[in-house]
Design a protein around this motif. Sequence first.
Motif, PDB file in Angstrom:
ATOM      1  N   LEU A 302       0.842  -1.192   0.000  1.00 46.65           N
ATOM      2  CA  LEU A 302       0.000   0.000   0.000  1.00 46.65           C
ATOM      3  C   LEU A 302       0.880   1.245   0.000  1.00 46.65           C
ATOM      4  O   LEU A 302       0.663   2.179  -0.781  1.00 46.65           O
ATOM      5  N   GLU A 303       1.884   1.238   0.863  1.00 47.52           N
ATOM      6  CA  GLU A 303       2.819   2.365   0.913  1.00 47.52           C
ATOM      7  C   GLU A 303       3.607   2.475  -0.384  1.00 47.52           C
ATOM      8  O   GLU A 303       3.867   3.580  -0.885  1.00 47.52           O
ATOM      9  N   ASN A 304       3.968   1.320  -0.950  1.00 47.20           N
ATOM     10  CA  ASN A 304       4.714   1.343  -2.210  1.00 47.20           C
ATOM     11  C   ASN A 304       3.892   1.949  -3.339  1.00 47.20           C
ATOM     12  O   ASN A 304       4.428   2.652  -4.202  1.00 47.20           O
ATOM     13  N   ALA A 305       2.577   1.685  -3.333  1.00 54.65           N
ATOM     14  CA  ALA A 305       1.715   2.258  -4.370  1.00 54.65           C
ATOM     15  C   ALA A 305       1.749   3.778  -4.321  1.00 54.65           C
ATOM     16  O   ALA A 305       1.755   4.449  -5.370  1.00 54.65           O
ATOM     17  N   VAL A 306       1.784   4.346  -3.120  1.00 52.47           N
ATOM     18  CA  VAL A 306       1.838   5.799  -2.983  1.00 52.47           C
ATOM     19  C   VAL A 306       3.178   6.335  -3.481  1.00 52.47           C
ATOM     20  O   VAL A 306       3.245   7.271  -4.283  1.00 52.47           O
ATOM     21  N   VAL A 307       4.271   5.727  -2.998  1.00 57.28           N
ATOM     22  CA  VAL A 307       5.619   6.202  -3.344  1.00 57.28           C
ATOM     23  C   VAL A 307       5.876   6.067  -4.833  1.00 57.28           C
ATOM     24  O   VAL A 307       6.332   7.022  -5.501  1.00 57.28           O
ATOM     25  N   ARG A 308       5.593   4.897  -5.387  1.00 58.50           N
ATOM     26  CA  ARG A 308       5.885   4.677  -6.809  1.00 58.50           C
ATOM     27  C   ARG A 308       4.929   5.470  -7.692  1.00 58.50           C
ATOM     28  O   ARG A 308       5.323   5.932  -8.782  1.00 58.50           O
ATOM     29  N   GLY A 309       3.683   5.631  -7.259  1.00 59.35           N
ATOM     30  CA  GLY A 309       2.768   6.452  -8.034  1.00 59.35           C
ATOM     31  C   GLY A 309       3.267   7.879  -8.160  1.00 59.35           C
ATOM     32  O   GLY A 309       3.217   8.483  -9.243  1.00 59.35           O
ATOM     33  N   ASP A 310       3.766   8.428  -7.049  1.00 56.48           N
ATOM     34  CA  ASP A 310       4.333   9.786  -7.102  1.00 56.48           C
ATOM     35  C   ASP A 310       5.545   9.840  -8.027  1.00 56.48           C
ATOM     36  O   ASP A 310       5.722  10.808  -8.782  1.00 56.48           O
ATOM     37  N   GLN A 311       6.370   8.804  -7.974  1.00 50.05           N
ATOM     38  CA  GLN A 311       7.557   8.773  -8.839  1.00 50.05           C
ATOM     39  C   GLN A 311       7.163   8.737 -10.316  1.00 50.05           C
ATOM     40  O   GLN A 311       7.769   9.429 -11.150  1.00 50.05           O
ATOM     41  N   VAL A 312       6.168   7.934 -10.635  1.00 46.70           N
ATOM     42  CA  VAL A 312       5.730   7.833 -12.033  1.00 46.70           C
ATOM     43  C   VAL A 312       5.181   9.174 -12.507  1.00 46.70           C
ATOM     44  O   VAL A 312       5.508   9.643 -13.613  1.00 46.70           O
ATOM     45  N   ARG A 313       4.366   9.823 -11.693  1.00 47.56           N
ATOM     46  CA  ARG A 313       3.822  11.128 -12.078  1.00 47.56           C
ATOM     47  C   ARG A 313       4.936  12.158 -12.260  1.00 47.56           C
ATOM     48  O   ARG A 313       4.921  12.947 -13.216  1.00 47.56           O
ATOM     49  N   ASP A 314       5.885  12.153 -11.328  1.00 48.88           N
ATOM     50  CA  ASP A 314       7.007  13.089 -11.451  1.00 48.88           C
ATOM     51  C   ASP A 314       7.800  12.832 -12.724  1.00 48.88           C
ATOM     52  O   ASP A 314       8.248  13.773 -13.403  1.00 48.88           O
ATOM     53  N   ALA A 315       7.989  11.557 -13.052  1.00 50.70           N
ATOM     54  CA  ALA A 315       8.731  11.213 -14.264  1.00 50.70           C
ATOM     55  C   ALA A 315       8.005  11.707 -15.513  1.00 50.70           C
ATOM     56  O   ALA A 315       8.629  12.221 -16.452  1.00 50.70           O
ATOM     57  N   ILE A 316       6.679  11.568 -15.526  1.00 49.94           N
ATOM     58  CA  ILE A 316       5.906  12.038 -16.684  1.00 49.94           C
ATOM     59  C   ILE A 316       5.983  13.557 -16.783  1.00 49.94           C
ATOM     60  O   ILE A 316       6.162  14.119 -17.876  1.00 49.94           O
ATOM     61  N   ASP A 317       5.875  14.236 -15.646  1.00 45.49           N
ATOM     62  CA  ASP A 317       5.978  15.705 -15.659  1.00 45.49           C
ATOM     63  C   ASP A 317       7.336  16.152 -16.196  1.00 45.49           C
ATOM     64  O   ASP A 317       7.440  17.144 -16.940  1.00 45.49           O
ATOM     65  N   ALA A 318       8.386  15.419 -15.811  1.00 44.74           N
ATOM     66  CA  ALA A 318       9.745  15.790 -16.225  1.00 44.74           C
ATOM     67  C   ALA A 318       9.954  15.617 -17.725  1.00 44.74           C
ATOM     68  O   ALA A 318      10.864  16.223 -18.303  1.00 44.74           O
ATOM     69  N   ARG A 328      -3.659  12.072 -13.784  1.00 39.53           N
ATOM     70  CA  ARG A 328      -4.798  11.940 -12.872  1.00 39.53           C
ATOM     71  C   ARG A 328      -4.689  10.617 -12.127  1.00 39.53           C
ATOM     72  O   ARG A 328      -3.907   9.742 -12.476  1.00 39.53           O
ATOM     73  N   GLY A 329      -5.539  10.478 -11.110  1.00 39.98           N
ATOM     74  CA  GLY A 329      -5.622   9.230 -10.399  1.00 39.98           C
ATOM     75  C   GLY A 329      -4.950   9.288  -9.049  1.00 39.98           C
ATOM     76  O   GLY A 329      -4.619  10.359  -8.527  1.00 39.98           O
ATOM     77  N   ARG A 330      -4.734   8.111  -8.472  1.00 37.10           N
ATOM     78  CA  ARG A 330      -4.181   8.013  -7.131  1.00 37.10           C
ATOM     79  C   ARG A 330      -3.380   6.724  -7.028  1.00 37.10           C
ATOM     80  O   ARG A 330      -3.783   5.693  -7.550  1.00 37.10           O
ATOM     81  N   GLY A 331      -2.252   6.781  -6.310  1.00 35.48           N
ATOM     82  CA  GLY A 331      -1.428   5.597  -6.165  1.00 35.48           C
ATOM     83  C   GLY A 331      -0.962   5.106  -7.514  1.00 35.48           C
ATOM     84  O   GLY A 331      -0.466   5.878  -8.343  1.00 35.48           O
ATOM     85  N   LEU A 332      -1.143   3.811  -7.750  1.00 38.07           N
ATOM     86  CA  LEU A 332      -0.717   3.221  -9.015  1.00 38.07           C
ATOM     87  C   LEU A 332      -1.874   2.958  -9.968  1.00 38.07           C
ATOM     88  O   LEU A 332      -1.842   2.026 -10.773  1.00 38.07           O
ATOM     89  N   LEU A 333      -2.891   3.789  -9.888  1.00 40.93           N
ATOM     90  CA  LEU A 333      -3.913   3.873 -10.927  1.00 40.93           C
ATOM     91  C   LEU A 333      -3.812   5.284 -11.491  1.00 40.93           C
ATOM     92  O   LEU A 333      -4.251   6.253 -10.863  1.00 40.93           O
ATOM     93  N   ILE A 334      -3.202   5.404 -12.656  1.00 48.58           N
ATOM     94  CA  ILE A 334      -2.811   6.706 -13.193  1.00 48.58           C
ATOM     95  C   ILE A 334      -3.373   6.883 -14.599  1.00 48.58           C
ATOM     96  O   ILE A 334      -3.289   5.983 -15.441  1.00 48.58           O
ATOM     97  N   GLY A 335      -3.942   8.045 -14.844  1.00 54.93           N
ATOM     98  CA  GLY A 335      -4.364   8.417 -16.188  1.00 54.93           C
ATOM     99  C   GLY A 335      -3.498   9.549 -16.688  1.00 54.93           C
ATOM    100  O   GLY A 335      -3.296  10.544 -15.995  1.00 54.93           O
ATOM    101  N   VAL A 336      -2.958   9.398 -17.881  1.00 56.61           N
ATOM    102  CA  VAL A 336      -2.163  10.455 -18.514  1.00 56.61           C
ATOM    103  C   VAL A 336      -3.081  11.169 -19.493  1.00 56.61           C
ATOM    104  O   VAL A 336      -3.421  10.638 -20.560  1.00 56.61           O
ATOM    105  N   ALA A 337      -3.522  12.365 -19.116  1.00 59.50           N
ATOM    106  CA  ALA A 337      -4.433  13.143 -19.951  1.00 59.50           C
ATOM    107  C   ALA A 337      -3.655  13.808 -21.079  1.00 59.50           C
ATOM    108  O   ALA A 337      -2.604  14.414 -20.850  1.00 59.50           O
ATOM    109  N   LEU A 338      -4.181  13.696 -22.287  1.00 58.40           N
ATOM    110  CA  LEU A 338      -3.481  14.176 -23.478  1.00 58.40           C
ATOM    111  C   LEU A 338      -4.152  15.422 -24.053  1.00 58.40           C
ATOM    112  O   LEU A 338      -5.334  15.666 -23.823  1.00 58.40           O
TER     113      LEU A 338
END
Length: 405
Positions: A302-318, A328-338
């Motif tokens: 559960l904690e990993n979903a939060v940490v890795r989800g933030d990392q994935v979002r940060d990577a996409i932003d970068a 969008r989304g939370r944890g490891l359920l992520i939508g990349v809006a285009l």
Amino acid sequence: MSTGWQDAVDQDLVRNAGARLALFTRGEGAYLWDVDGRRYLDFLGGIAVTSLGHAHPVFVEAVARQAATLTHVSNYFATPPQLDLAARLKTLAGAGPSGRVYFGNSGAEANEAAFKLARLHGGAARPRILALRDAFHGRTMGTLALTGKPAMQEPFGPMVPGVEFLDSTVAALEEAMDDRVAALFVEPIKGEAGVLELPDGYLAAAREITARHGALLIVDEIQTGAGRTGAWFAFQHAGIRPDAITVAKGIGGGFPIGALITFDGASDLFYPGTHGSTFGGNALATATALAVLAEIERAGLLENAVVRGDQVRDAIDAMASPLVAATRGRGLLIGVALRAPVAAEIVTAAQRHGLVVNAANAETVRLAPALTIGDVEVDEFAELFSRALADVAVHTPTLTTEASA
């Protein structure tokens, strides 16, 4: 590259789905291999199903051990893993001693049971059931009636009557609600609509409004459950207590299973003969799900979903891609809006680079990897997804020009 399997798909499978994108022959951890031996990073997870990744030792051992002991006895009898899993799900959901669990084989079956629960609660005095536009609850005739997507319903009308669709606003709910409503069905995050979260405060307001009018609040946790959002179930982020939730997908880690978990007074609505499933809750499925849930807890996923989800979002932003509007989304359920309807093209480009993702709709790429991913997988995802975005951006010159202006 082997292609003969595509002919077999076309000749032998019902054409209810589009062309299959690959022929996968094995998986391990966050990776899949196709028939030609090419490796892919799996950031779809069977659509939020393979919580522990592929061929996890805990999953494999649980299936093998139970298959060698007892697999199926029908719902005329009980088995220890069935009872243990029911108690475990009640605890994780916070249903308490008054909670009860019905087992099926899928999310659609869980939602069919929930539909019946609403009818049992409503009777003739409460013929109305409310659901949200663009939500997705399944493809059976009952669950399709709950799914607020007219294009999906149109070939199969008339629908099961009594369901009304609302915008996802508190104002719309207040206006629609009265004492003739049996239940409100909601997804905390609309996965098939593009990983869209409900507005802040919506679930808390929905709980108050439904309780005031004596209607059930039924939360569809099929895609959001089993720790995917950083809590066992997404409704827990809102601090509410629903009347029932439906779960499937990630609780089995790849083994087919679904369940309806009832709370308080809703637990007394079913009685013998009102519902059933030959395979539902069999020993093999429930033993496997028990092992999956235990490993999610033991490994701190559960904690990993939060940490890795933030990392994935940060990577996409970068990546600063002109195609990406937001995540969008939370944890490891992520939508990349285009910014353009090119999700399918990005999925195709990603697969060329060895990355499996999904187009939830034309303007959203969906990510739902195993809860076990770490730094290595996140870094590899960033590299591969960036390449896919760049490939597609080259063919979207208007956006590229606007972004650089």
